[in-house]
Write a protein that holds these residues in place. Structure first.
Motif, PDB file in Angstrom:
ATOM      1  N   ALA A   1       0.798  -1.231   0.000  1.00 17.30           N
ATOM      2  CA  ALA A   1       0.000   0.000   0.000  1.00 17.30           C
ATOM      3  C   ALA A   1       0.826   1.275   0.000  1.00 17.30           C
ATOM      4  O   ALA A   1       1.887   1.358   0.635  1.00 17.30           O
ATOM      5  N   ASP A   2       0.316   2.287  -0.702  1.00 19.20           N
ATOM      6  CA  ASP A   2       0.693   3.672  -0.440  1.00 19.20           C
ATOM      7  C   ASP A   2      -0.107   4.184   0.751  1.00 19.20           C
ATOM      8  O   ASP A   2       0.394   4.994   1.542  1.00 19.20           O
ATOM      9  N   LYS A   3      -1.347   3.696   0.842  1.00 22.56           N
ATOM     10  CA  LYS A   3      -2.251   4.125   1.911  1.00 22.56           C
ATOM     11  C   LYS A   3      -3.043   2.926   2.391  1.00 22.56           C
ATOM     12  O   LYS A   3      -3.597   2.180   1.574  1.00 22.56           O
ATOM     13  N   ILE A   4      -3.084   2.726   3.695  1.00 17.92           N
ATOM     14  CA  ILE A   4      -3.869   1.650   4.301  1.00 17.92           C
ATOM     15  C   ILE A   4      -5.094   2.252   4.968  1.00 17.92           C
ATOM     16  O   ILE A   4      -5.000   3.259   5.671  1.00 17.92           O
ATOM     17  N   VAL A   5      -6.241   1.619   4.737  1.00 21.32           N
ATOM     18  CA  VAL A   5      -7.483   2.001   5.403  1.00 21.32           C
ATOM     19  C   VAL A   5      -7.889   0.839   6.309  1.00 21.32           C
ATOM     20  O   VAL A   5      -8.214  -0.242   5.816  1.00 21.32           O
ATOM     21  N   VAL A   6      -7.806   1.043   7.615  1.00 21.50           N
ATOM     22  CA  VAL A   6      -8.136  -0.008   8.583  1.00 21.50           C
ATOM     23  C   VAL A   6      -9.609   0.109   8.945  1.00 21.50           C
ATOM     24  O   VAL A   6     -10.059   1.152   9.457  1.00 21.50           O
ATOM     25  N   LEU A   7     -10.364  -0.959   8.674  1.00 19.90           N
ATOM     26  CA  LEU A   7     -11.804  -0.972   8.926  1.00 19.90           C
ATOM     27  C   LEU A   7     -12.145  -1.921  10.073  1.00 19.90           C
ATOM     28  O   LEU A   7     -11.504  -2.962  10.243  1.00 19.90           O
ATOM     29  N   ARG A   8     -13.154  -1.544  10.820  1.00 21.66           N
ATOM     30  CA  ARG A   8     -13.723  -2.440  11.842  1.00 21.66           C
ATOM     31  C   ARG A   8     -15.187  -2.087  12.017  1.00 21.66           C
ATOM     32  O   ARG A   8     -15.538  -0.921  12.192  1.00 21.66           O
ATOM     33  N   ASP A   9     -16.049  -3.091  11.936  1.00 19.81           N
ATOM     34  CA  ASP A   9     -17.493  -2.909  12.160  1.00 19.81           C
ATOM     35  C   ASP A   9     -18.072  -1.789  11.308  1.00 19.81           C
ATOM     36  O   ASP A   9     -18.907  -0.996  11.772  1.00 19.81           O
ATOM     37  N   GLY A  10     -17.622  -1.703  10.050  1.00 17.43           N
ATOM     38  CA  GLY A  10     -18.233  -0.771   9.117  1.00 17.43           C
ATOM     39  C   GLY A  10     -17.788   0.671   9.217  1.00 17.43           C
ATOM     40  O   GLY A  10     -18.381   1.545   8.590  1.00 17.43           O
ATOM     41  N   ILE A  11     -16.746   0.935  10.005  1.00 15.14           N
ATOM     42  CA  ILE A  11     -16.209   2.293  10.090  1.00 15.14           C
ATOM     43  C   ILE A  11     -14.699   2.249   9.860  1.00 15.14           C
ATOM     44  O   ILE A  11     -14.061   1.206  10.013  1.00 15.14           O
ATOM     45  N   ILE A  12     -14.132   3.401   9.490  1.00 19.15           N
ATOM     46  CA  ILE A  12     -12.683   3.512   9.340  1.00 19.15           C
ATOM     47  C   ILE A  12     -12.078   3.850  10.695  1.00 19.15           C
ATOM     48  O   ILE A  12     -12.394   4.883  11.289  1.00 19.15           O
ATOM     49  N   GLU A  13     -11.218   2.975  11.185  1.00 22.15           N
ATOM     50  CA  GLU A  13     -10.521   3.237  12.445  1.00 22.15           C
ATOM     51  C   GLU A  13      -9.363   4.215  12.232  1.00 22.15           C
ATOM     52  O   GLU A  13      -9.110   5.073  13.077  1.00 22.15           O
ATOM     53  N   GLN A  14      -8.647   4.053  11.124  1.00 23.80           N
ATOM     54  CA  GLN A  14      -7.539   4.948  10.814  1.00 23.80           C
ATOM     55  C   GLN A  14      -7.128   4.724   9.363  1.00 23.80           C
ATOM     56  O   GLN A  14      -7.236   3.614   8.841  1.00 23.80           O
TER      57      GLN A  14
ATOM     58  N   PRO B   1       1.588   3.017   5.441  1.00 22.89           N
ATOM     59  CA  PRO B   1       1.907   1.880   6.313  1.00 22.89           C
ATOM     60  C   PRO B   1       2.729   2.261   7.540  1.00 22.89           C
ATOM     61  O   PRO B   1       2.430   1.819   8.657  1.00 22.89           O
ATOM     62  N   LEU B   2       3.763   3.084   7.357  1.00 20.54           N
ATOM     63  CA  LEU B   2       4.612   3.424   8.496  1.00 20.54           C
ATOM     64  C   LEU B   2       3.929   4.391   9.453  1.00 20.54           C
ATOM     65  O   LEU B   2       4.200   4.372  10.660  1.00 20.54           O
ATOM     66  N   GLU B   3       3.032   5.227   8.943  1.00 20.68           N
ATOM     67  CA  GLU B   3       2.254   6.092   9.843  1.00 20.68           C
ATOM     68  C   GLU B   3       1.406   5.258  10.781  1.00 20.68           C
ATOM     69  O   GLU B   3       1.347   5.529  11.989  1.00 20.68           O
ATOM     70  N   LEU B   4       0.747   4.242  10.247  1.00 21.01           N
ATOM     71  CA  LEU B   4      -0.093   3.389  11.084  1.00 21.01           C
ATOM     72  C   LEU B   4       0.746   2.540  12.022  1.00 21.01           C
ATOM     73  O   LEU B   4       0.340   2.260  13.154  1.00 21.01           O
ATOM     74  N   TYR B   5       1.911   2.120  11.561  1.00 18.38           N
ATOM     75  CA  TYR B   5       2.792   1.300  12.393  1.00 18.38           C
ATOM     76  C   TYR B   5       3.389   2.117  13.543  1.00 18.38           C
ATOM     77  O   TYR B   5       3.390   1.682  14.696  1.00 18.38           O
ATOM     78  N   ASP B   6       3.878   3.311  13.218  1.00 16.09           N
ATOM     79  CA  ASP B   6       4.572   4.125  14.221  1.00 16.09           C
ATOM     80  C   ASP B   6       3.619   4.916  15.103  1.00 16.09           C
ATOM     81  O   ASP B   6       3.951   5.218  16.248  1.00 16.09           O
ATOM     82  N   ASP B   7       2.461   5.265  14.576  1.00 17.06           N
ATOM     83  CA  ASP B   7       1.598   6.216  15.274  1.00 17.06           C
ATOM     84  C   ASP B   7       0.130   5.802  15.230  1.00 17.06           C
ATOM     85  O   ASP B   7      -0.726   6.545  14.735  1.00 17.06           O
ATOM     86  N   PRO B   8      -0.218   4.613  15.746  1.00 17.44           N
ATOM     87  CA  PRO B   8      -1.622   4.177  15.720  1.00 17.44           C
ATOM     88  C   PRO B   8      -2.486   5.037  16.629  1.00 17.44           C
ATOM     89  O   PRO B   8      -2.039   5.484  17.688  1.00 17.44           O
ATOM     90  N   ASP B   9      -3.718   5.252  16.211  1.00 20.10           N
ATOM     91  CA  ASP B   9      -4.642   6.089  16.982  1.00 20.10           C
ATOM     92  C   ASP B   9      -5.279   5.354  18.143  1.00 20.10           C
ATOM     93  O   ASP B   9      -5.752   5.993  19.091  1.00 20.10           O
ATOM     94  N   ASN B  10      -5.359   4.024  18.051  1.00 17.83           N
ATOM     95  CA  ASN B  10      -6.073   3.284  19.091  1.00 17.83           C
ATOM     96  C   ASN B  10      -5.531   1.865  19.215  1.00 17.83           C
ATOM     97  O   ASN B  10      -4.673   1.427  18.428  1.00 17.83           O
ATOM     98  N   LEU B  11      -6.033   1.165  20.202  1.00 17.50           N
ATOM     99  CA  LEU B  11      -5.575  -0.196  20.486  1.00 17.50           C
ATOM    100  C   LEU B  11      -5.821  -1.152  19.321  1.00 17.50           C
ATOM    101  O   LEU B  11      -4.995  -2.028  19.045  1.00 17.50           O
TER     102      LEU B  11
END
Length: 352
Positions: free
Chosen positions: A201-214, A218-228
């Motif tokens: 990916a250039d950009k990852i979209v993490v989904l859970r229960d029908g919403i975007i979590e973040q 890839p490295l932004e999500l790896y280094d700086d996740p918004d939630n558990l």
């Protein structure tokens, strides 16, 4: 331009709300991966973009054109499914050119486009074979070739590698990354495999229960996740997550009650938190440590992982800098630098 915009897009099947309001911008020529656990809505969202599922509310734009009511064939997209769906009685050449033949394109144009796709996918020597004479990876390349010949503005991939064995998946990941560079077009790719997401990916979209979590690189999500959820989902091996309570001098972890570890941020005493540390962030030169007992050693040649625990039931995964002398039953000081810790509130949101 073949960028996409989704504005408050929702999808319901009767009283069941599957997509619960998605806002997303996908830039022209970007490789975007939808990732998440089974049932999170990623394939449904992809099918809504393709026009195979009707949008219950919200707006979808491809380029500057609203696509909600546009026929799938007129959206300028091509989709590659998990199933190869090749016609067994047709040759590779006939399978790849079938959509163009059905659309009434001239024979010379069909031949030119099929030859072009075969060159890109290295299928030239296989054009006269039938699907039954091909390996799984070759069949998937034919399915991709069938999409390429249409010259779409946007490619949609719905878990295209899930039917392949592990070694072939790695090879096909490289092939798809190379394909994106050669075609220089927009790709939206669905997978439940976060390793695929991280590598493609250039950009990852993490989904859970029908919403975007973040959403992010890839490295932004790896280094700086918004939630558990994002912290635990992105990264392999997974991040270690340990419950604790903030005290005056640091954080007391439930599984390591004898070790008071420094907090990288200021948090009021008495606050219940979850502390995250990635296996590779354990460092023999670190200024803090957890006293552990090693239960399992995993030697992988170039790297060694220790699975250890304190007084609780949670196993820590520790990258040990290829320590080949460590063995089961050893006491091990798992050292780390407090700055590498991520701290999460009780509701799962990141504390910064």
């Amino acid at each position: 331009m073949s960028g996409l915009k989704l504005r408050n897009v929702k999808k319901s099947f009767g009283a069941v709300h599957v997509i619960k309001g998605v806002d997303l911008d996908i830039e022209d020529k970007q490789f975007v991966v939808f990732v998440g656990p089974s049932g999170c809505g990623k394939s449904t969202l992809l099918r809504m973009i393709a026009g195979l599922e009707q949008i219950s509310s919200g707006d979808l734009f491809i380029g500057d054109k609203r696509m909600n009511d546009v026929d799938p064939a007129q959206r300028g997209i091509a989709m590659v499914f998990q199933s190869y769906a090749l016609y067994p009685h047709m040759t590779v050449r006939e399978n790849m050119g079938f959509a163009l033949k059905f659309a009434g394109r001239p024979k010379d144009e069909i031949a030119r486009r099929v030859d072009e796709a075969a060159r890109i996918l290295e299928l030239g020597k296989l054009l006269d074979r039938r699907p039954g004479q091909l390996s799984g990876g070759q069949r998937q390349r034919v399915a991709i070739g069938r999409a390429i010949v249409r010259h779409p503005d946007v490619f949609l991939f719905d878990e295209p590698l899930s039917n392949l064995d592990a070694e072939l998946r790695v090879h096909m990941r490289i092939e798809i990354a190379r394909l994106h560079k050669e075609l220089n077009t927009t790709i939206i790719y669905v997978t439940h495999d976060q390793v695929e997401a991280m590598t493609l990916a250039d950009k990852i979209v993490v989904l859970r229960d029908g919403i975007i979590e973040q959403a992010g690189s890839p490295l932004e999500l790896y280094d700086d996740p918004d939630n558990l959820f994002v912290a635990g989902f992105i990264g392999s091996p997974k991040m270690n997550l340990l419950d604790g309570t903030v005290e005056a001098g640091g954080i007391r972890l439930a599984d390591f009650p004898n070790d008071l570890i420094p907090s990288p941020i200021a948090i009021p005493a008495g606050t219940a938190v979850t502390v995250g540390i990635r296996p590779e962030h354990f460092d023999p030169t670190g200024t803090a440590a957890l006293d552990t007992s090693v239960e399992i050693i995993e030697h992988l040649g170039g790297e060694t992982y220790a699975y250890a625990r304190g007084t609780g039931s949670n196993l820590l995964t520790i990258a040990t800098d290829n320590n080949r002398t460590l063995k089961t039953g050893d006491r091990y000081q798992a050292r780390f630098n407090p700055a590498s810790l991520l701290i999460f509130a009780k509701d799962g949101q990141r504390l910064r």
